[in-house]
Design a protein around this motif. Structure first.
Motif, PDB file in Angstrom:
ATOM      1  N   TYR A  46      38.033  42.532  43.149  1.00 57.65           N
ATOM      2  CA  TYR A  46      39.037  42.962  44.163  1.00 57.65           C
ATOM      3  C   TYR A  46      40.521  42.899  44.116  1.00 57.65           C
ATOM      4  O   TYR A  46      41.491  42.739  44.647  1.00 57.65           O
ATOM      5  N   ARG A  49      43.865  44.922  44.895  1.00 56.77           N
ATOM      6  CA  ARG A  49      44.541  44.928  46.200  1.00 56.77           C
ATOM      7  C   ARG A  49      45.921  44.371  45.713  1.00 56.77           C
ATOM      8  O   ARG A  49      46.777  44.433  46.923  1.00 56.77           O
ATOM      9  N   TYR A  50      46.183  43.669  44.775  1.00 59.66           N
ATOM     10  CA  TYR A  50      47.388  43.126  44.483  1.00 59.66           C
ATOM     11  C   TYR A  50      48.033  43.844  43.374  1.00 59.66           C
ATOM     12  O   TYR A  50      47.546  44.584  42.408  1.00 59.66           O
ATOM     13  N   TYR A  54      51.516  40.458  39.411  1.00 57.32           N
ATOM     14  CA  TYR A  54      51.419  39.311  40.407  1.00 57.32           C
ATOM     15  C   TYR A  54      50.117  38.548  39.715  1.00 57.32           C
ATOM     16  O   TYR A  54      50.139  37.461  39.462  1.00 57.32           O
ATOM     17  N   THR A 101      44.492  30.486  44.259  1.00 55.61           N
ATOM     18  CA  THR A 101      44.488  31.000  45.685  1.00 55.61           C
ATOM     19  C   THR A 101      45.622  32.267  45.670  1.00 55.61           C
ATOM     20  O   THR A 101      46.798  31.900  45.211  1.00 55.61           O
ATOM     21  N   VAL A 102      45.251  33.410  45.970  1.00 56.19           N
ATOM     22  CA  VAL A 102      46.186  34.585  46.096  1.00 56.19           C
ATOM     23  C   VAL A 102      46.860  34.429  47.361  1.00 56.19           C
ATOM     24  O   VAL A 102      46.762  33.615  48.310  1.00 56.19           O
ATOM     25  N   SER A 103      47.818  35.386  47.690  1.00 58.52           N
ATOM     26  CA  SER A 103      48.890  35.406  48.581  1.00 58.52           C
ATOM     27  C   SER A 103      48.097  35.465  50.022  1.00 58.52           C
ATOM     28  O   SER A 103      48.751  34.937  51.038  1.00 58.52           O
ATOM     29  N   ASP A 104      47.078  36.093  50.151  1.00 60.42           N
ATOM     30  CA  ASP A 104      46.489  36.177  51.323  1.00 60.42           C
ATOM     31  C   ASP A 104      45.353  35.070  51.788  1.00 60.42           C
ATOM     32  O   ASP A 104      44.480  35.160  52.695  1.00 60.42           O
ATOM     33  N   GLY A 105      45.634  34.107  50.787  1.00 59.47           N
ATOM     34  CA  GLY A 105      44.377  32.751  51.078  1.00 59.47           C
ATOM     35  C   GLY A 105      43.181  32.976  50.414  1.00 59.47           C
ATOM     36  O   GLY A 105      42.376  32.021  50.470  1.00 59.47           O
ATOM     37  N   PHE A 106      42.798  34.068  49.689  1.00 58.40           N
ATOM     38  CA  PHE A 106      41.576  34.222  48.917  1.00 58.40           C
ATOM     39  C   PHE A 106      41.455  33.376  47.761  1.00 58.40           C
ATOM     40  O   PHE A 106      42.510  33.377  47.194  1.00 58.40           O
TER      41      PHE A 106
END
Length: 287
Positions: A46, A49-50, A54, A101-106
């Motif tokens: 996934y 998505r980024y 990054y 941990t990525v920016s959306d918390g996952f």
């Protein structure tokens, strides 16, 4: 007693389940077997998505100071993937799984495995290879430097993975030389993870004027792997950085071995029993 109190008692009263004291400590380090092909494939689930930069920055910060260069960056559905060549970096990335941990918390899912690449030589790849070789050719010296071929900025910019230690890539390179610079005199293929020179057998016919060959910093282990070059009239052969050189304690030992080896091969090949060839043998050993 309310539901919150009952749940609190369930996990903290005597005889109930408790959180282990070491639960929050760092997990056990996972090991990664070394790849026979020297390549490792990294897949970020996934990751599409980024932004590319990054994701790479997060990975780089996690494993620093160990550097890594992503080669052949691709987006497939929602995943991103790339290839790296360093085992230490590959193992560190393997241990980054679910720890970033990525920016959306996952938590980032990082999958790493030894990789035996299959490279398709289509029109795009052929054009890119020709462009890279053209930019690295010195017309004045008739010399071509394709050391660390896979790391050329043109390949990296286009997301192409072009490892010279794959047979079809090496054959394609020799064909391009034959078509575009057949009078090539010097060739540098150092640092390309070559474990064999068998793929170069066509170079004798297609690059007959070759006099200087650099194959240093590769994966050559046995001096017999140089047999494929016997048809070339080489004046300079550089082997530094290959493990086959470790078998000789001194440079003179290596030179002496090569002269004797080639002489014996010469005698056996042409069945030359006459006495004058013993003179050649002595000459090879003395020089």
């Amino acid at each position: 007693m309310n539901a919150v109190s009952r749940n609190h008692d369930r996990y903290n009263s005597g005889g109930s389940r408790k959180i282990p004291r070491n639960f929050h400590r760092e997990r056990i380090t996972r090991s990664l077997p070394e790849s026979p092909s020297c390549w490792y494939k990294v897949v970020i689930r996934y990751g599409a998505r980024y932004e590319k930069d990054y994701i790479l920055k997060l990975l780089g910060n996690y494993i620093k100071p160990v550097p890594f260069i992503p080669i052949g960056f691709k987006v497939t559905n929602q995943d991103i993937s790339f290839v790296i060549e360093d085992h230490a970096a590959a193992e560190d990335l393997l241990n980054a799984d679910r720890r970033i941990t990525v920016s959306d918390g996952f938590k980032m899912s990082v999958q790493v495995r030894p990789f035996n690449p299959i490279v398709e030589i289509g029109t795009k790849m052929t054009e890119a290879m020709t462009k890279v070789m053209s930019s690295r050719y010195n017309a004045y010296n008739k010399a071509l430097d394709i050391s660390k071929f896979h790391l050329d900025s043109n390949f990296l910019a286009e997301g192409l993975f072009c490892p010279l230690n794959r047979e079809n890539v090496m054959v394609a390179v020799i064909n391009i030389i034959n078509e575009s610079i057949p009078d090539l005199v010097a060739l540098d293929i150092s640092g390309n993870k070559l474990s064999t020179l068998h793929y170069m057998k066509s170079i004798i016919e297609k690059v007959p004027n070759l006099k200087i060959l650099h194959v240093g910093k590769n994966k050559l282990r046995d001096i017999k792997q140089l047999d494929v070059l016997k048809g070339l009239n080489l004046e300079e052969l550089v082997l530094d950085g290959n493990s086959l050189c470790d078998k000789f304690s001194e440079r003179d030992d290596y030179i002496r071995y090569r002269r004797i080896y080639f002489f014996i091969y010469f005698v056996l090949l042409f069945y030359l029993p006459k006495g004058r060839y013993w003179f050649l043998f002595l000459l090879c050993c003395i020089k």
